[in-house]
Write a protein that holds these residues in place. Sequence first.
Motif, mmCIF file in Angstrom:
data_model
loop_
_atom_site.group_PDB
_atom_site.id
_atom_site.type_symbol
_atom_site.label_atom_id
_atom_site.label_comp_id
_atom_site.label_asym_id
_atom_site.label_seq_id
_atom_site.Cartn_x
_atom_site.Cartn_y
_atom_site.Cartn_z
ATOM 1 N N HIS A 156 -1.437 -2.263 -4.150
ATOM 2 C CA HIS A 156 -0.949 -1.605 -5.363
ATOM 3 C C HIS A 156 -0.336 -2.544 -6.387
ATOM 4 O O HIS A 156 -0.052 -2.125 -7.506
ATOM 5 C CB HIS A 156 0.081 -0.525 -4.993
ATOM 6 C CG HIS A 156 -0.456 0.485 -4.023
ATOM 7 N ND1 HIS A 156 -1.329 1.478 -4.417
ATOM 8 C CD2 HIS A 156 -0.294 0.632 -2.694
ATOM 9 C CE1 HIS A 156 -1.665 2.209 -3.352
ATOM 10 N NE2 HIS A 156 -1.056 1.701 -2.302
ATOM 11 N N ASP B 129 1.427 -2.570 0.267
ATOM 12 C CA ASP B 129 1.876 -2.860 -1.094
ATOM 13 C C ASP B 129 0.936 -3.805 -1.827
ATOM 14 O O ASP B 129 0.836 -3.769 -3.054
ATOM 15 C CB ASP B 129 3.302 -3.440 -1.072
ATOM 16 C CG ASP B 129 4.344 -2.364 -0.805
ATOM 17 O OD1 ASP B 129 4.241 -1.289 -1.419
ATOM 18 O OD2 ASP B 129 5.241 -2.585 0.028
ATOM 19 N N GLY C 164 3.672 -1.462 -4.285
ATOM 20 C CA GLY C 164 3.137 -2.661 -4.913
ATOM 21 C C GLY C 164 4.186 -3.629 -5.412
ATOM 22 O O GLY C 164 3.901 -4.432 -6.303
#
Length: 799
Positions: free
Chosen positions: A227, A224, A415
Amino acid sequence: MSLLPRIRRSAPVADIDEDDLRVGEPETSAAGLKAVSVALERGISQAGVTRTVRAMTSLNHRGGTDCPGCAWPESITGPRKPAEFCENGAKAVAEESTTRTVTPEWWAAHPIRELRDKTEYWLGNQGRITEPVVLRPGDEHYSPIGWREAFALMAEHVNATSPDRCVFYTSGRTANETAFMYQLLARSIGTNNLPDCSNMCHESSGSAMTPTIGIGKGTVSLEDFEHADVILVVGQNPGTNHPRMLSTLTDARRRGAHVVAVNPLPEAGLLNFADPQSPTGIAKSLVDGGGETVADDFLQIKVGGDLALFQALGHLLLRAEEAAPGTVVDREFVESSTEGFESYAAARADLDWEATERATGLRRDQIERLATRLVHSEGTIICWALGLTQQPHSVDTLREIVNVLLVQGNFGKPGAGACPVRGHSNVQGDRTMGIWEKPVPALLDGLDDEFGISSPREHGYDSTETLEAFERGDVDVFVSMGGNFAKACSDTDVLEKGMQRTGLTVHVSTKPNRSHVVHGQTSLILPTLGRTDRDDRHPGGAQFVSVEDSMSVIRSSTGRLEPVSEQLLSEPQIVAGMAEAILGHHHEVGWRAMADDYDVIRDHIARVIPGFTDYNRRVRQKSGFVLPNPPRDTRSFATASGRAHFTVAPLEWLEAPAGHLILQTVRSHDQYNTTYYGLDDRYRGISGGRRVILVNPDDLVDLGFQDRQLVDVVSVFTGSDGATTERRADEFRLVSYPTARGCCAAYFPEANNLVHRENVARESNTPGFKAVTVRFEPRPSAPRSSPSASEASTAAGRA
Ligand SMILES: Nc1nc2c(c(=O)[nH]1)N[C@H]1C(S)=C(S)[C@@H](COP(=O)(O)OP(=O)(O)OC[C@H]3O[C@@H](n4cnc5c(=O)[nH]c(N)nc54)[C@H](O)[C@@H]3O)O[C@H]1N2
Ligand SMILES: Nc1nc2c(c(=O)[nH]1)N[C@H]1C(S)=C(S)[C@@H](COP(=O)(O)OP(=O)(O)OC[C@H]3O[C@@H](n4cnc5c(=O)[nH]c(N)nc54)[C@H](O)[C@@H]3O)O[C@H]1N2
Ligand SMILES: [Mo]
């Protein structure tokens, strides 16, 4: 036969001399070449070249040893660096792989009264304990005892009292296999008295997240970070405590993410980082000693001001939505998956800016700038650690973070998410395995079905309640699986007195520490293998263990080093020995089979603990496996209503009365909790001593004190009955330091005696280690040593 004990390296003979304190300029960049050289030097001085190379090259590699340092994850998909290296991981390994030993001769040479005057630095640096030892009432020394006799002695004490007067503490280095057996032992004996270091650490995170999003763990994966648009790092000092996180943050930033640090201290690792694993990072640190920016913005918040900050951010997000409907609030998510939004929006409709600025110490425009970042972010990750968990209003603060994430639907999309960064390398796993004083009924039912026992249903003591039980004289047997409770908990003097009245203390440890010398009337120290040690003395051959990191990834860990003594048992073997002695050899639970072959433990876990199906096969996969995480995996929330909850809390912050400051306690760059690797808090420019209080120069002037003045520190705590109690810690040196106004900082555990046992976070009962109201009293004597001219000018120029 081991050759190692023959190459003994000597431990420091002298203890800390606070007169050796040196104060220089704080650094503005973390890691770089210096980190590599310090790490190598520490490793070699403790363990020699061969052992250091052996330990370091298997660290955090697939099939290797999981670093006993922090719980920051390794990538499960990306390539591994040749050495998954960080300075403090290397120090953790050096600390454990040392060839210095604490033998029966050592105990014979050092009476307890002498050891009581030593610091953790001296005690821990003596080396690895080689044999079980006992201290009986009236003894002046610990002396050797056989394993069988030690277990029998323990059984005698446990069986002579009621289960609710026995306490089983766990520190977070304990692997899953041990943790599972250990909680099973406590419950087989009949108690849920299973306090752990998590009670003093991230308990507030669990207390805030479980009821609101249905899980007490972080909802992001390492991927994550690739992103996210915005990453907040709040109340955390990753340069020291999670150094590998800095690579993740700089990678994210290079890709375009905006990183914001929120902290009262300008920690070096939050500002600049030279990656010791990358050629450019090393080159940069060679050329100008600098590195790469970590955080784009630094908000120097006041200690305890974060609830106000996140309320303000929530307010500004809602205002932005009003201005441009449909662009900020994730309406679809809020309507389908949450509840409580209307009352949240009503509560955040207005904001008292004056109170907000006072609480945070930040200007309105700084907060508005951050809010604008959030408004435009498609994915936000909020990371936090202890700067947010150890204050009276911590649980409210963390629920406010959940609110801010919920508004924009920052769960279950790439993200985005909540990222409580855990401390000890397996503290999260220990909880998953059932180390918890407030177990859910499903866990107990599972244990009862699997083993045919009847687990107790009544909740047990957490850490703070254990301290109170000690004080009341309600503990007869205290067993500690790792850790150093005497130093880790609050109200040190009260705790130590209570501990010493206890009938029996049992410490399963690798190295000597304070808890061993403020022991119960009878005391056992049971030495164990560490994470880096080979564990191969089993009928079925070599064994490995497994751990869970901060992002719910389970992986195996295999020790590679020759143990320093043949007398050491593994933790599962020790738990089995205890269980057989206490419960008898015909107990329902097959303790010996588990200790002989850890696959047997894992098969039990697979049947009892959700998410561990097929554990033995999956843990042998190259990258381990990931536990289910409903918010992350499917945007679903395992609360009673099946929805995530917005919550509303009144504004609250910490404000010191006139003449006082709010003290927070932090780790130096050269310690692991109560273990001191050395005396060099390099990034903050403090070395040689530890009894310091970092104070803003303007506060020093206002309070009428001088830089480097020697003072006694007095804390003031007002209880629920309105009565005020004081605690003292003597002989600290004030150091002028650019911390936020109105606050100051000292090292843990030197300052723990200042934390009154009732100073806790509401709901989680975590000690208020970052919320202590203090004042200073000048020592009658003149400062023992005055700063040199150059130091004095540095100090003046640093603020
Ligand atoms: N090398 C090393 N690594 C470790 C450890 C270690 O001792 N040494 N300990 C491990 C463990 S068990 C844990 S739990 C973690 C701890 O990791 P951290 O939480 O990073 O540890 P602390 O040193 O307590 O630092 C707390 C940070 O929060 C900031 N802070 C204090 N009060 C506030 C506040 O009110 N608001 C905000 N925004 N910030 C605040 C402090 O200035 C400091 O930077 O590290 C783990 N990793
Ligand atoms: N003032 C203040 N106090 C705090 C904190 C704070 O921020 N401020 N932080 C709190 C936090 S977050 C935590 S996690 C606690 C930490 O509390 P603990 O976990 O209790 O303390 P540690 O210092 O990590 O434990 C060190 C001891 O563990 C033993 N040990 C090391 N490795 C092993 C092993 O592999 N097996 C076994 N059996 N033993 C081993 C060694 O004997 C060593 O002396 O302290 C808390 N106390
Ligand atoms: Mo911790």
